[in-house]
Design a protein around this motif. Structure first.
Motif, PDB file in Angstrom:
ATOM      1  N   ARG A 135      25.109 -24.550 -79.202  1.00 48.05           N
ATOM      2  CA  ARG A 135      25.133 -24.133 -77.792  1.00 48.05           C
ATOM      3  C   ARG A 135      23.773 -23.535 -77.386  1.00 48.05           C
ATOM      4  O   ARG A 135      23.222 -23.852 -76.354  1.00 48.05           O
ATOM      5  CB  ARG A 135      26.245 -23.112 -77.599  1.00 48.05           C
ATOM      6  CG  ARG A 135      26.547 -22.827 -76.170  1.00 48.05           C
ATOM      7  CD  ARG A 135      27.828 -22.065 -76.050  1.00 48.05           C
ATOM      8  NE  ARG A 135      27.678 -20.672 -76.389  1.00 48.05           N
ATOM      9  CZ  ARG A 135      28.531 -19.976 -77.134  1.00 48.05           C
ATOM     10  NH1 ARG A 135      29.584 -20.548 -77.634  1.00 48.05           N
ATOM     11  NH2 ARG A 135      28.335 -18.707 -77.369  1.00 48.05           N
ATOM     12  N   HIS A 136      23.233 -22.674 -78.269  1.00 47.75           N
ATOM     13  CA  HIS A 136      21.933 -22.051 -77.960  1.00 47.75           C
ATOM     14  C   HIS A 136      20.828 -23.103 -77.884  1.00 47.75           C
ATOM     15  O   HIS A 136      19.973 -23.054 -77.005  1.00 47.75           O
ATOM     16  CB  HIS A 136      21.582 -21.003 -79.011  1.00 47.75           C
ATOM     17  CG  HIS A 136      22.461 -19.793 -78.903  1.00 47.75           C
ATOM     18  ND1 HIS A 136      22.732 -18.961 -79.951  1.00 47.75           N
ATOM     19  CD2 HIS A 136      23.174 -19.305 -77.871  1.00 47.75           C
ATOM     20  CE1 HIS A 136      23.549 -17.998 -79.555  1.00 47.75           C
ATOM     21  NE2 HIS A 136      23.830 -18.195 -78.297  1.00 47.75           N
ATOM     22  N   VAL A 146      16.390 -36.846 -70.944  1.00 46.56           N
ATOM     23  CA  VAL A 146      17.803 -37.167 -70.734  1.00 46.56           C
ATOM     24  C   VAL A 146      18.431 -37.227 -72.126  1.00 46.56           C
ATOM     25  O   VAL A 146      18.009 -38.004 -72.977  1.00 46.56           O
ATOM     26  CB  VAL A 146      17.992 -38.523 -70.018  1.00 46.56           C
ATOM     27  CG1 VAL A 146      19.476 -38.834 -69.856  1.00 46.56           C
ATOM     28  CG2 VAL A 146      17.297 -38.528 -68.665  1.00 46.56           C
ATOM     29  N   LEU A 147      19.401 -36.346 -72.335  1.00 41.26           N
ATOM     30  CA  LEU A 147      20.005 -36.238 -73.664  1.00 41.26           C
ATOM     31  C   LEU A 147      21.495 -36.542 -73.553  1.00 41.26           C
ATOM     32  O   LEU A 147      22.210 -35.898 -72.777  1.00 41.26           O
ATOM     33  CB  LEU A 147      19.771 -34.811 -74.188  1.00 41.26           C
ATOM     34  CG  LEU A 147      20.312 -34.468 -75.568  1.00 41.26           C
ATOM     35  CD1 LEU A 147      19.681 -35.357 -76.640  1.00 41.26           C
ATOM     36  CD2 LEU A 147      20.015 -32.995 -75.895  1.00 41.26           C
ATOM     37  N   ILE A 148      21.945 -37.536 -74.324  1.00 39.73           N
ATOM     38  CA  ILE A 148      23.341 -37.958 -74.247  1.00 39.73           C
ATOM     39  C   ILE A 148      23.989 -37.779 -75.608  1.00 39.73           C
ATOM     40  O   ILE A 148      23.529 -38.354 -76.609  1.00 39.73           O
ATOM     41  CB  ILE A 148      23.413 -39.434 -73.793  1.00 39.73           C
ATOM     42  CG1 ILE A 148      22.805 -39.538 -72.399  1.00 39.73           C
ATOM     43  CG2 ILE A 148      24.842 -39.943 -73.798  1.00 39.73           C
ATOM     44  CD1 ILE A 148      22.726 -40.916 -71.875  1.00 39.73           C
ATOM     45  N   LEU A 198      17.213 -26.090 -73.965  1.00 37.31           N
ATOM     46  CA  LEU A 198      16.654 -27.340 -73.441  1.00 37.31           C
ATOM     47  C   LEU A 198      17.035 -27.592 -71.987  1.00 37.31           C
ATOM     48  O   LEU A 198      16.346 -28.290 -71.261  1.00 37.31           O
ATOM     49  CB  LEU A 198      17.203 -28.526 -74.254  1.00 37.31           C
ATOM     50  CG  LEU A 198      16.798 -28.632 -75.710  1.00 37.31           C
ATOM     51  CD1 LEU A 198      17.691 -29.636 -76.419  1.00 37.31           C
ATOM     52  CD2 LEU A 198      15.351 -29.097 -75.788  1.00 37.31           C
ATOM     53  N   ALA A 199      18.191 -27.008 -71.581  1.00 39.98           N
ATOM     54  CA  ALA A 199      18.866 -27.475 -70.368  1.00 39.98           C
ATOM     55  C   ALA A 199      18.080 -27.271 -69.078  1.00 39.98           C
ATOM     56  O   ALA A 199      18.286 -28.001 -68.120  1.00 39.98           O
ATOM     57  CB  ALA A 199      20.225 -26.822 -70.245  1.00 39.98           C
ATOM     58  N   SER A 200      17.162 -26.290 -69.058  1.00 39.81           N
ATOM     59  CA  SER A 200      16.476 -26.017 -67.791  1.00 39.81           C
ATOM     60  C   SER A 200      15.583 -27.174 -67.389  1.00 39.81           C
ATOM     61  O   SER A 200      15.255 -27.348 -66.225  1.00 39.81           O
ATOM     62  CB  SER A 200      15.667 -24.738 -67.917  1.00 39.81           C
ATOM     63  OG  SER A 200      14.720 -24.914 -68.928  1.00 39.81           O
ATOM     64  N   ASP A 201      15.215 -27.990 -68.361  1.00 41.18           N
ATOM     65  CA  ASP A 201      14.222 -29.020 -68.095  1.00 41.18           C
ATOM     66  C   ASP A 201      14.763 -30.433 -68.302  1.00 41.18           C
ATOM     67  O   ASP A 201      14.011 -31.390 -68.334  1.00 41.18           O
ATOM     68  CB  ASP A 201      13.060 -28.763 -69.068  1.00 41.18           C
ATOM     69  CG  ASP A 201      11.808 -29.457 -68.620  1.00 41.18           C
ATOM     70  OD1 ASP A 201      11.645 -29.617 -67.397  1.00 41.18           O
ATOM     71  OD2 ASP A 201      11.034 -29.884 -69.490  1.00 41.18           O
TER      72      ASP A 201
END
Ligand SMILES: Nc1ncnc2c1ncn2[C@@H]1O[C@H](COP(=O)(O)OP(=O)(O)OP(=O)(O)O)[C@@H](O)[C@H]1O
Length: 290
Positions: free
Chosen positions: A173-174, A154-156, A179-182
């Protein structure tokens, strides 16, 4: 992985609430929080990061109550606060090693991980300089690196793009897309175009309340069919503004090209309908902020 937030209220004082009956469900991917000053973005992020307690309401991560059991999320959390302070005398390696020790991240691979992160935020060449000598954008980038140190789930990130130049924004952005898939990633920004290019979903907030949440095309749909452009005489602009919500203007020879939102009034003569953008939808959904 799912974060379910229900009826969250944060009452700072009798008169001042940061959040009011805020409910949202957040899944893996990148959620952008968009809202004007005082919308409650930082309040929400602080509560999810468990550094602030709600006055009422519940937060469940995969069924686990994180208000009563904050360590459940802290172990897997990366957090970049809005007012991220750094230690001016430490260089990037020393700083990240220090944060790693505080987070209990260690082992033989730590130096390798730090190298990968420094490369990810483009600070390898400056890693041995004291952080106090960094520019604002570089400090922001070391802040992003520290948030990623423990390989968070969880990244805030509160206003992570402040101070980043266009090239760094693309790199950032890259980094997040990888990271976003997981991972659940929640980030806030005032800059609509940053949210538009980085986030998969958007939560539009105002005055402590959730106005709407959805995938970008669904948010944009709110303004579809309501955005027009027209050429008017410059002298007619102030009257035009009384009737319509003007989004932007630009000069075209002796005329002014006006992009405007038309909801209740009749469309101005000679107008052309134009494709709505996230900025248009944002203005439509938060009408009293501009
Ligand atoms: N510690 C505090 N004490 C009292 N009021 C507060 C406190 N922190 C925030 N607020 C108020 O709560 C509301 C929401 O603030 P918050 O910082 O969460 O909004 P925001 O959307 O992050 O705004 P910004 O984009 O300006 O950072 C605002 O009206 C703010 O003044």
């Amino acid at each position: 992985m799912t974060l379910v937030i229900k009826d969250l209220t944060k009452q700072y004082t009798k008169q001042k609430a940061g959040l009011i009956d805020y409910s949202i469900t957040i899944d893996k991917g990148i959620l952008g929080l968009l809202g004007p000053n005082g919308a409650g973005k930082s309040t929400l992020m602080k509560i999810i990061a468990t550094i602030s307690k709600p006055t009422k309401g519940t937060l469940f991560l995969d069924g686990e109550d994180i208000v009563n059991n904050p360590n459940y999320i802290r172990k897997i959390l990366g957090y970049l606060p809005q007012d991220f302070g750094v230690y001016p005398n430490l260089n990037a390696y020393e700083f990240l090693e220090y944060i790693a020790a505080m987070k209990g991240v260690g082992g033989a691979d730590l130096r390798k991980r730090i190298d990968i992160l420094l490369d990810g935020v483009n600070l390898t060449a400056d890693a041995k300089r004291p952080i106090g000598s960094y520019s604002g954008g570089m400090k922001q980038r070391i802040g992003i690196a520290q948030a990623l140190l423990n390989d968070p789930k969880v990244l805030i990130l509160d206003e992570p793009t402040v101070g980043l130049d266009p090239e760094e924004r693309v790199r950032f952005r890259h980094l997040l897309t990888d990271l976003a898939s997981d991972c659940i990633i929640i980030l806030s920004s005032h800059i609509v175009s940053d949210i538009e290019t980085i986030a998969d979903q958007v939560a539009v907030m105002q005055s402590g309340r959730l106005i709407t949440k959805g995938f970008l095309p669904d948010i944009i749909k709110h303004a579809e069919g309501k955005i027009f452009e027209v050429l008017i005489d410059k002298s007619a602009l102030s009257d035009f503004k009384l009737k319509y919500q003007v989004i932007s203007t630009s000069r075209q020879n002796e005329y002014t090209r006006v992009r405007y939102l038309c909801q209740h009034a009749e469309v101005a003569p000679n107008s052309t309908p134009v494709t709505a953008t996230l900025e248009d939808a944002y203005l439509f959904l938060t009408p009293n902020t501009k």
